[in-house]
Scaffold this active site. Sequence first.
Site, PDB file in Angstrom:
ATOM      1  CD  GLU A  82      -5.039   2.867  -5.173  1.00  0.00           C
ATOM      2  OE1 GLU A  82      -5.529   3.994  -5.012  1.00  0.00           O
ATOM      3  OE2 GLU A  82      -4.030   2.484  -4.556  1.00  0.00           O
ATOM      4  CG  ASN A 108      -3.536   4.864   1.358  1.00  0.00           C
ATOM      5  OD1 ASN A 108      -4.612   4.975   1.933  1.00  0.00           O
ATOM      6  ND2 ASN A 108      -2.846   3.742   1.342  1.00  0.00           N
ATOM      7  CG  HIS A 151      -3.259  -1.026  -2.895  1.00  0.00           C
ATOM      8  ND1 HIS A 151      -3.492   0.310  -2.658  1.00  0.00           N
ATOM      9  CD2 HIS A 151      -3.214  -1.611  -1.672  1.00  0.00           C
ATOM     10  CE1 HIS A 151      -3.600   0.511  -1.362  1.00  0.00           C
ATOM     11  NE2 HIS A 151      -3.434  -0.630  -0.744  1.00  0.00           N
ATOM     12  CB  SER A 155      -0.960  -0.004   1.189  1.00  0.00           C
ATOM     13  OG  SER A 155      -0.319  -0.407   2.351  1.00  0.00           O
TER      14      SER A 155
HETATM   15  P1  NAI Z   1      -0.387  -9.380   8.077  1.00  0.00           P
HETATM   16  O1  NAI Z   1       0.656  -9.088   9.089  1.00  0.00           O
HETATM   17  O2  NAI Z   1      -1.788  -9.662   8.514  1.00  0.00           O
HETATM   18  O3  NAI Z   1       0.079 -10.620   7.164  1.00  0.00           O
HETATM   19  C1  NAI Z   1       1.357 -10.748   6.617  1.00  0.00           C
HETATM   20  C2  NAI Z   1       1.672 -12.236   6.501  1.00  0.00           C
HETATM   21  O4  NAI Z   1       2.851 -12.378   5.718  1.00  0.00           O
HETATM   22  C3  NAI Z   1       1.935 -12.894   7.830  1.00  0.00           C
HETATM   23  O5  NAI Z   1       1.129 -14.043   7.957  1.00  0.00           O
HETATM   24  C4  NAI Z   1       3.433 -13.248   7.793  1.00  0.00           C
HETATM   25  O6  NAI Z   1       3.728 -14.446   8.470  1.00  0.00           O
HETATM   26  C5  NAI Z   1       3.665 -13.375   6.310  1.00  0.00           C
HETATM   27  N1  NAI Z   1       5.048 -13.120   5.903  1.00  0.00           N
HETATM   28  C6  NAI Z   1       5.878 -12.144   6.321  1.00  0.00           C
HETATM   29  N2  NAI Z   1       7.053 -12.223   5.681  1.00  0.00           N
HETATM   30  C7  NAI Z   1       6.963 -13.258   4.824  1.00  0.00           C
HETATM   31  C8  NAI Z   1       7.843 -13.819   3.868  1.00  0.00           C
HETATM   32  N3  NAI Z   1       9.072 -13.323   3.674  1.00  0.00           N
HETATM   33  N4  NAI Z   1       7.417 -14.876   3.158  1.00  0.00           N
HETATM   34  C9  NAI Z   1       6.187 -15.400   3.338  1.00  0.00           C
HETATM   35  N5  NAI Z   1       5.307 -14.901   4.238  1.00  0.00           N
HETATM   36  C10 NAI Z   1       5.684 -13.838   4.967  1.00  0.00           C
HETATM   37  O7  NAI Z   1      -0.347  -8.141   7.058  1.00  0.00           O
HETATM   38  P2  NAI Z   1      -1.504  -7.607   6.082  1.00  0.00           P
HETATM   39  O8  NAI Z   1      -2.271  -6.586   6.791  1.00  0.00           O
HETATM   40  O9  NAI Z   1      -2.208  -8.748   5.471  1.00  0.00           O
HETATM   41  O10 NAI Z   1      -0.635  -6.840   4.978  1.00  0.00           O
HETATM   42  C11 NAI Z   1       0.103  -7.513   3.998  1.00  0.00           C
HETATM   43  C12 NAI Z   1       0.460  -6.570   2.871  1.00  0.00           C
HETATM   44  O11 NAI Z   1      -0.730  -5.951   2.355  1.00  0.00           O
HETATM   45  C13 NAI Z   1       1.384  -5.415   3.255  1.00  0.00           C
HETATM   46  O12 NAI Z   1       2.211  -5.128   2.163  1.00  0.00           O
HETATM   47  C14 NAI Z   1       0.403  -4.270   3.503  1.00  0.00           C
HETATM   48  O13 NAI Z   1       0.991  -3.017   3.343  1.00  0.00           O
HETATM   49  C15 NAI Z   1      -0.615  -4.538   2.414  1.00  0.00           C
HETATM   50  N6  NAI Z   1      -1.954  -3.983   2.644  1.00  0.00           N
HETATM   51  C16 NAI Z   1      -2.534  -4.035   3.883  1.00  0.00           C
HETATM   52  C17 NAI Z   1      -3.805  -3.512   4.072  1.00  0.00           C
HETATM   53  C18 NAI Z   1      -4.457  -3.562   5.401  1.00  0.00           C
HETATM   54  O14 NAI Z   1      -5.418  -2.835   5.634  1.00  0.00           O
HETATM   55  N7  NAI Z   1      -3.994  -4.401   6.332  1.00  0.00           N
HETATM   56  C19 NAI Z   1      -4.562  -2.903   2.960  1.00  0.00           C
HETATM   57  C20 NAI Z   1      -3.894  -2.970   1.679  1.00  0.00           C
HETATM   58  C21 NAI Z   1      -2.624  -3.459   1.561  1.00  0.00           C
END
Ligand code: NAI
Length: 514
Positions: free
Chosen positions: A160, A198, A148, A127
């Site tokens: 996006e 954003n 996105h 994001s």
């Molecule tokens: P989260 O923390 O809920 O999930 C991330 C997951 O990725 C975790 O389960 C973790 O174990 C895993 N992970 C971390 N490093 C890893 C790797 N090297 N290889 C494999 N798995 C790995 O995070 P969330 O909220 O789902 O966000 C994920 C992505 O989405 C980020 O880039 C965030 O910026 C983006 N995003 C988040 C939004 C939100 O509202 N939470 C909205 C839009 C985008």
Amino acid sequence: MMTTAEALPRDAAVGVIGAGAMGAGIAQVAAQAGHRVQLFDNRMGAADDAKAKIAQTLSTLAAKGKIAKADADAAAARIVAVHALGDMVSARLVIEAIVEDMETKRRLLRELEVVVAPDAILASNTSSLSITGLAAGMKHPGRIVGMHFFNPAPVLPLVEVVSGLATDPEVAAAIHATAKAWGKVPVHALSTPGFIVNRCARPFYGEALKMLAERVADPATIDAVMRDSGGFRMGPFELMDLLGHDVNLAVTKSVWEAYFHDPRFTPSVLQQELVAGGHLGRKSGRGFYDYAAGAIKPLPQAEARQPRPLRIRAAGESPLTMGLRERFAAAGFDVAAMPADAAIAAAYFVIDDALLVPTDGRTATTIAAAAGQPNVVVYDLAFDYATCPRLALARADPCADAAVAAAVGAVQEAGIAVTVIDDAAGLVVMRTVAMLANEAADAVTQGVADARDIDLAMRNGVNYPRGPLAWADAIGIAQVCAVLRHLAAHYGGDRYRTSPLLARRCATGARVGK
Ligand code: NAI
């Protein structure tokens, strides 16, 4: 940018990496669209847990009758938790939703590059990180693209599709078509800080926080005006409480820093204090509002009922007076027309001894001084004057109490609750909408996205009642430019500078929206 490429065929496998909130949601969307999904997470058991949770979500949807039971079961069965990146060898599209860290994501993409076929697409759900930066040093940077989604991905329609400097337009077009085939509303965006939503949503929070810092009104009052008059689903303070102040401040800071401290994005000291105090919003039980059990939600300011004025006249006519004029007429006033004094405005109302003027970004006190008339009351922008249940008013410093009572009484007679706020430049809704339109216009000017996609993004990503550019057209570009010019004169500095696109459209009278 192209939009004609074909969507990923339904029999193509999709890889999703990161099984957190976003990855699980994206896996569900892809599976429901008919793809086999390989879900991977480097935390032991995370992908299996996510698969079980998605199956549970799908069966709840089926139980509620939202989807057919057979479709729910089939979608759940299409998701496979895999335990090594190497298992993604057959994926035609891999979407990563891992931790938001440039180096970690780059490392993952480099590892993936040697696993998948050379023409498989590698998408990132980032994001805030640069897609250009993610693609740097890759063997095939053209296939790196932003996809996105918004949280929760199965519910919010916007996607996006973000292109970096190296992204192949065919790849962006294929992702656009794929998102559409998945039932989403895709928009194209250039990789720039905050992409569309954003970035273009910053004024919604920033102007509210600035108004609060200047004690224009309290949070409950500003929220009520933004909802009831602006037509927004939620007010800015209740929305920030829901999003979490830590998250909201971090996004603001990252956009502000990425744009080299452009004063338009300056973070708020008030919000910083909330974060420092652990008042993160709903999740911590307290933000601008108190969420403790039994806590009483504060009421917005509302004026006591005033007597019905004797006479209302309409000086001139504009999009900002028409709806209100009809409501005055419906309330039984015989609204006679009269010529307008241009020193006051192109159109306004004369109510007994009061002038009721739509805001043009000047304070009521400034208008009173310019017009040589003390009894000036200004009113705010409404999304629809014909139906709004509330309107914010502000009085000039020298305005007589009887004149304020006449203006308030007239609006109340029209069936509209009146909220009187401090005499702030641009009031609440007008100031916010002018700045939202200004930011959107700058994004168009800078080629971040076209006008249609920006309006689409703001309606589908953050639920605005109308796209900011279409809204500027409805208000009138000349009025929006006047509001910005007056805000700039009021505050000085660069925050309220008019976007070159708005300035140009103001000169030609053309529209900015599509
Ligand atoms: P989260 O923390 O809920 O999930 C991330 C997951 O990725 C975790 O389960 C973790 O174990 C895993 N992970 C971390 N490093 C890893 C790797 N090297 N290889 C494999 N798995 C790995 O995070 P969330 O909220 O789902 O966000 C994920 C992505 O989405 C980020 O880039 C965030 O910026 C983006 N995003 C988040 C939004 C939100 O509202 N939470 C909205 C839009 C985008």
